[in-house]
Scaffold this motif. Sequence first.
Motif, mmCIF file in Angstrom:
data_model
loop_
_atom_site.group_PDB
_atom_site.id
_atom_site.type_symbol
_atom_site.label_atom_id
_atom_site.label_comp_id
_atom_site.label_asym_id
_atom_site.label_seq_id
_atom_site.Cartn_x
_atom_site.Cartn_y
_atom_site.Cartn_z
ATOM 1 N N PHE A 279 0.837 -1.202 0.000
ATOM 2 C CA PHE A 279 0.000 0.000 0.000
ATOM 3 C C PHE A 279 0.874 1.255 0.000
ATOM 4 N N PHE A 280 0.342 2.302 -0.608
ATOM 5 C CA PHE A 280 1.024 3.589 -0.602
ATOM 6 C C PHE A 280 0.480 4.446 0.539
ATOM 7 N N PRO A 281 1.338 5.251 1.176
ATOM 8 C CA PRO A 281 0.853 6.161 2.221
ATOM 9 C C PRO A 281 -0.235 7.086 1.664
ATOM 10 N N PRO A 282 -1.256 7.419 2.454
ATOM 11 C CA PRO A 282 -2.375 8.243 1.968
ATOM 12 C C PRO A 282 -1.945 9.571 1.353
ATOM 13 N N GLU A 283 -0.923 10.234 1.927
ATOM 14 C CA GLU A 283 -0.532 11.537 1.372
ATOM 15 C C GLU A 283 0.042 11.393 -0.033
ATOM 16 N N ILE A 284 0.673 10.250 -0.327
ATOM 17 C CA ILE A 284 1.203 10.019 -1.673
ATOM 18 C C ILE A 284 0.066 9.690 -2.641
ATOM 19 N N VAL A 285 -0.903 8.896 -2.177
ATOM 20 C CA VAL A 285 -2.066 8.566 -3.016
ATOM 21 C C VAL A 285 -2.810 9.837 -3.409
ATOM 22 N N ASN A 286 -2.995 10.743 -2.457
ATOM 23 C CA ASN A 286 -3.698 12.005 -2.748
ATOM 24 C C ASN A 286 -2.958 12.795 -3.830
#
Length: 771
Positions: A279-286
């Motif tokens: 999984f990618f960290p949420p801040e990177i996904v955003n």
Amino acid sequence: MEEIKERTRKPEWRTTIEIIEKVDMVLFNRILRRLIYFLYKADVKEIAELIQELEPSHTATDYSNRMYSNVPNPKKGSAALREFVERVFLIADLNIADDEISRQINCWLAQERSRFLTIAAEKIYIPLVEIRDVLDRYANIPSAECNLSPDEFISIRVSLIRRFFSSNLYFINVAKHYIKVIDFHRILERIIGPARGNGKLGGKSSGLILAQSILEKEMEKNADLKNIRFARSWYITSDTIMDFIHYNALEEMITLKYMETEEIRAGYSYLQQLFKHAFFPPEIVNQLEILLDQIGEKPIIVRSSSLLEDSFEAAFSGKYKSLFLANSGTKKERLVALKDAIAEIYSSTFGPDPIEYRKERGLLDFQEEMGILIQEVVGNQIGKYFTPTFAGVAFSNNEFRWSPRIQREDGMVRLVGGLGTRAVDRVGDDYPYLASPGKPGLKVNVKNDDIVKYSQKKIDVLNLETNEFETLDCDHFLKEFGDQIPGIEKIISIYKDGDLRTPVGMFLGESNGESLITFQNLTDYSPFFKQIHLILQILQQALNAPVDVEFASDGNHLYILQCRPQIMARRVEEKQTPTHVEPKKIVFQATKYITTGYISNIGHIVYVDPFAYNHLQTLEQMKRVATVVSKLNKRLPRRSFILIGPGRWGSRGDIKLGVQVTYSDINNTSMLVELAYSKGGYIPELSFGTHFFQDLVESDIKYLPIYPDEENNLFNKELFDESPNLLEKILPEEKDMRDVVKVIAASESADGQAFSVIMDSDSEKAIGFIS
């Protein structure tokens, strides 16, 4: 120093200085320092004399004891420093006009508005979010009010280059002359990474940005470059991979590099899937979602950009992944595909080939991080496909000259129709177009039969409906879609009844002949070769090093996609080929596509029999041959053996046309020989410019194609048939492969002690013999 009498009138600038001294002592000292430097640059001799009074020799009783002593210099008292300050102001008052001093002080005070940028840039590990805010603030200052001195501008440039690009002093020394401070503001608009992170953009991104800055400066004054463009690009910082690893508790991956290469290879497929399911960290996904909004549904290529990649020290050609995405479908589907591609590139950081490459160069202990470069694919939608008109790679220096009239500095270009993958990868069943931009008229193939035989047969494209990378038959693709491809007339010819002609003013689909990609008009009538040669010269001059440039054309504009230093072949002692060698001691002779080289004291030859290889029935058996070669590569002494085999080593495509090895399978050999027997369809490709060939050049592995069926070429197959095969002795577990893979020793062949090879490009002759 003559006595100086103070004037009774106090100038206005002195009043300003006194106010500053009362309210801001730090600012007062900075203004004082600037005033001293200003007076010195103005050649005011009194200021030089005043500064000299601070030297220890003026206070020491014995000049010779004080001038170069290993004791601290004496510290001046407060009263002495105060007197020094007053004398500086007095010298300025007597030597410089009041209005000039006032103007300078006002300028220095104006520069203080931008001092926040200087302070921020000097922080080596300033977080991304902070430097972004600082550069936003700087960009909003009106240019008339931004009065940073040239010295400060250079200092800020250097600090930002070190922060985002590289700490390599050679790189910094070049980049500081081309990349402006405001450029970083534009770059930061397309940077993705942890807000509190301090990662860099990596080698590939840094090299591209520098090349763009160099060429854009030249484009302002050179009309020959007016149609040059640069693909829209986005950058993921190198420390994002570390956040990804920590977020998924994959820290043990960092230590994999210390394992044996065979162990790494054995577990690499699983590691790759592990990364793809992470999984990618949420801040990177955003941030990735915002990126997709900016790009829209345009095809993209996701490329590696590691810290070590594309540097002056190491190229890492083809070691890491570059992945094409059609980027179509719903936003969710596009996001899933993008994350999957990034994860796969992250996993390639821990692959066997790059780790073996790092081991060889003493780079294993470096904490490698993987940045990502995301670019829009250059080209046009052609029916359901997307492709550039043509693409390729160009080199400043030509290390594989096919004509004695071509000079090293004339360069080399590998061109293909469609996506550039077939230009940089070795493919088992096709040919790129080779040319020298300095002398494009000197062609590799001149006769029509040869032009047809060695023309490109397949084309790589993106299918927008299936979201797949596809390889199509050129003739069928061109007949169906050729009239929709911009600039197609520059790259194709129609072959009919033994003649080649350009399809001017006609639809390809209406032609009865075969459509071939020959680049005839591009060579004879287009400014392309003049442009690419000029680009190579400009970049080489700016970087003070030969370069390797990837490019693509949409039919109207030429896009620069990548730039890195070209890895050079080592200079070798030139030797003439011997004329009197006993026939039984000749291993091979060649007279085609010879590069200069010399190797000696070779103990073994590993020989893959082309005919036995051709008779293998299954894919597993052919892959087994590559496994055996890889084992021998590790078992035999480094640089003490030669590899000889059919067709194209290390190519993708039809595995029957060459043993599919990678860099870590052959990196210990001294020489790679390719046999071109016409019976088996084994035709070596002039592979200079591919990632595979760059590996050979960088590792100083000699390369030679041999055409045994052609006149004055020879391969002594009887020597291999009659000499003892040592495979079973070296690899007992692989004895059932002894009919396909043979290992012979010079000490047991024709009473010799070692193998030697001499290659002379001037005479276009090469010979391998038992010495």
